[in-house]
Design a protein around this motif. Structure first.
Motif, mmCIF file in Angstrom:
data_model
loop_
_atom_site.group_PDB
_atom_site.id
_atom_site.type_symbol
_atom_site.label_atom_id
_atom_site.label_comp_id
_atom_site.label_asym_id
_atom_site.label_seq_id
_atom_site.Cartn_x
_atom_site.Cartn_y
_atom_site.Cartn_z
ATOM 1 N N ALA A 247 46.476 -89.052 -54.290
ATOM 2 C CA ALA A 247 46.379 -88.166 -53.970
ATOM 3 C C ALA A 247 47.657 -87.826 -53.744
ATOM 4 O O ALA A 247 48.105 -86.339 -53.390
ATOM 5 N N LEU A 248 48.101 -88.551 -52.108
ATOM 6 C CA LEU A 248 49.546 -88.644 -52.077
ATOM 7 C C LEU A 248 50.687 -88.080 -53.035
ATOM 8 O O LEU A 248 51.460 -88.041 -53.405
ATOM 9 N N GLY A 249 50.464 -89.746 -54.380
ATOM 10 C CA GLY A 249 51.090 -89.028 -55.437
ATOM 11 C C GLY A 249 51.318 -87.622 -56.015
ATOM 12 O O GLY A 249 52.669 -87.465 -56.040
ATOM 13 N N PHE A 250 50.497 -87.038 -55.921
ATOM 14 C CA PHE A 250 50.362 -85.613 -56.886
ATOM 15 C C PHE A 250 51.472 -84.885 -55.781
ATOM 16 O O PHE A 250 51.622 -83.899 -56.287
ATOM 17 N N LEU A 251 51.147 -85.649 -54.296
ATOM 18 C CA LEU A 251 51.323 -84.143 -53.269
ATOM 19 C C LEU A 251 52.803 -83.977 -53.663
ATOM 20 O O LEU A 251 53.466 -83.209 -53.535
ATOM 21 N N ILE A 257 58.528 -82.637 -57.185
ATOM 22 C CA ILE A 257 59.512 -82.319 -58.140
ATOM 23 C C ILE A 257 59.507 -81.070 -58.900
ATOM 24 O O ILE A 257 60.065 -79.982 -58.736
ATOM 25 N N PHE A 258 57.861 -80.183 -59.228
ATOM 26 C CA PHE A 258 57.272 -79.820 -59.227
ATOM 27 C C PHE A 258 58.071 -78.008 -58.816
ATOM 28 O O PHE A 258 58.225 -77.391 -59.224
ATOM 29 N N ARG A 259 57.620 -78.561 -58.013
ATOM 30 C CA ARG A 259 57.920 -77.096 -56.474
ATOM 31 C C ARG A 259 57.263 -75.382 -56.829
ATOM 32 O O ARG A 259 57.939 -74.815 -56.571
ATOM 33 N N TRP A 261 53.086 -74.060 -57.262
ATOM 34 C CA TRP A 261 51.763 -74.300 -57.265
ATOM 35 C C TRP A 261 50.932 -73.702 -58.169
ATOM 36 O O TRP A 261 49.991 -75.152 -58.449
ATOM 37 N N ARG A 262 51.568 -73.430 -59.634
ATOM 38 C CA ARG A 262 50.931 -73.015 -60.545
ATOM 39 C C ARG A 262 50.967 -74.510 -61.903
ATOM 40 O O ARG A 262 49.607 -74.765 -62.498
ATOM 41 N N ALA A 263 51.874 -75.468 -61.135
ATOM 42 C CA ALA A 263 51.317 -76.569 -61.766
ATOM 43 C C ALA A 263 50.520 -77.120 -61.495
ATOM 44 O O ALA A 263 49.648 -78.310 -62.176
ATOM 45 N N MET A 264 49.868 -77.023 -60.066
ATOM 46 C CA MET A 264 48.489 -77.337 -60.404
ATOM 47 C C MET A 264 47.564 -77.608 -60.961
ATOM 48 O O MET A 264 46.207 -78.406 -60.921
ATOM 49 N N ILE A 265 47.458 -76.741 -61.875
ATOM 50 C CA ILE A 265 46.543 -76.286 -63.122
ATOM 51 C C ILE A 265 46.888 -77.334 -64.066
ATOM 52 O O ILE A 265 45.670 -77.806 -64.405
ATOM 53 N N ILE A 266 47.888 -77.814 -64.602
ATOM 54 C CA ILE A 266 47.667 -78.858 -65.272
ATOM 55 C C ILE A 266 47.074 -80.393 -64.957
ATOM 56 O O ILE A 266 46.762 -80.909 -65.951
ATOM 57 N N PHE A 267 46.820 -80.646 -63.474
ATOM 58 C CA PHE A 267 46.031 -81.820 -62.837
ATOM 59 C C PHE A 267 44.697 -81.110 -62.806
ATOM 60 O O PHE A 267 43.603 -82.173 -62.636
ATOM 61 N N LEU A 268 43.772 -79.940 -62.780
ATOM 62 C CA LEU A 268 43.128 -79.654 -62.324
ATOM 63 C C LEU A 268 42.025 -79.328 -63.674
ATOM 64 O O LEU A 268 41.079 -79.328 -63.723
ATOM 65 N N MET A 269 42.900 -79.697 -64.127
ATOM 66 C CA MET A 269 41.657 -79.483 -65.995
ATOM 67 C C MET A 269 41.015 -80.987 -66.398
ATOM 68 O O MET A 269 40.306 -80.041 -66.708
ATOM 69 N N PRO A 270 41.933 -81.651 -66.136
ATOM 70 C CA PRO A 270 40.881 -83.094 -66.482
ATOM 71 C C PRO A 270 39.782 -83.514 -65.205
ATOM 72 O O PRO A 270 38.433 -83.098 -65.731
#
Length: 291
Positions: A247-251, A257-259, A261-270
């Motif tokens: 979780a800390l790594g993704f945060l 890096i991404f800056r 919030w829509r990039a979170m969708i990529i990690f929510l799919m799994p």
């Protein structure tokens, strides 16, 4: 996804360690041995005096009180004392298996002893014993083993117990150490050794009972169920530890890096895939591993 999330509340899990193991014949054989062996359904409670102000009688009294307090659907039987008549019955029952416990060397030795003269001397010994005042006590053993087949077996068992440090004796009908400062209680349970939920229940139940024993007695639970509980705790701790790191790594990825919030969708799919597959797997298999 919302429905799948709600369905998690109704899914039943099984934390039997056998579900986590590969379908290997040797592994399954080992687990079957643990499950079916005569010690897998037993927990041993060891009670020991921790000061010299109290006596063996105090220890026996506390042991009897603990035995009488153990009453749970998880417990099939509590063995903490044994009468002298039961000891005799168990010994006579054991003598019936003497021929099966003899090795090839013992058979050769007995063959040399079982000549007409050796048998006549043995029968003369039994006759003399039957005339003694204590014949009523010893005759059941002589009837069960008239040729004294068990002598060598009992000697080997005694050597084995001495080598392993086994020093339990019967004192006032209780399983006790030779110094009279420790007793043993055997608890038979219906909980499988590999069953995590049940192991935690029976261990927690017994630990709650041990909280009420006098403070001059130290109690320990010795059982494979304890290892099952501790293994589950270690695995849970490891899972939480790795989850926090992930979780800390993704945060950090989102912040530096991404800056976006829509990039979170990529990690929510799994995660969404896990929610859906968990419900489908439960409908098909009806038995999901807790881990």
């Amino acid at each position: 996804l919302l429905l799948c999330l709600i369905s998690l509340k109704f899914i039943k899990y099984n934390n039997n360690i056998e579900l986590m193991l590969p379908a290997d014949s040797q592994v399954q054989q080992s687990m079957r041995f643990l499950r079916e062996s005569n010690f897998s359904d037993k927990l041993v409670i060891s009670l020991k005096l921790n000061d010299f102000q109290h006596t063996t009688n105090d220890l026996i009294l506390a042991t009897d009180e603990l035995i009488s307090s153990i009453d749970s659907p998880l417990v099939k039987q509590v063995i903490g004392d044994i009468s002298s008549s039961n000891i005799m019955q168990e010994m006579i029952f054991f003598l019936q298996y003497s021929p099966q416990l003899l090795g090839s060397e013992s058979l050769v030795k007995l063959k040399n002893q079982f000549n007409p003269l050796g048998i006549k001397e043995r029968l003369s010994f039994i006759y003399r014993q039957s005339l003694t005042p204590g014949s009523s006590f010893i005759m059941p053993f002589l009837r069960a083993d008239p040729l004294n087949l068990s002598t060598e077996i009992l000697g080997n068992i005694q050597k084995l117990s001495q080598a392993s440090g086994y020093d339990v004796t019967i004192n006032s009908g209780h399983f006790m150490s030779k110094d009279g400062r420790a007793t043993m209680i055997i608890v038979k349970t219906s909980v499988l050794l590999t069953e995590g939920f049940g192991s935690r229940k029976i261990v927690n139940y017994l630990q709650e009972k041990l909280q009420h024993i006098p403070n001059y007695i130290t109690a320990d639970i010795i059982a494979g169920h304890m290892h099952t509980v501790k293994n589950e705790d270690i695995i849970k701790k490891d899972i939480w530890f790795t989850s926090v790191i992930a979780a800390l790594g993704f945060l950090l990825l989102f912040l530096f890096i991404f800056r976006d919030w829509r990039a979170m969708i990529i990690f929510l799919m799994p995660l969404g895939a896990v929610l859906i597959s968990t419900g489908v797997a439960f409908l098909i298999f009806k038995n999901l591993s807790y881990f």
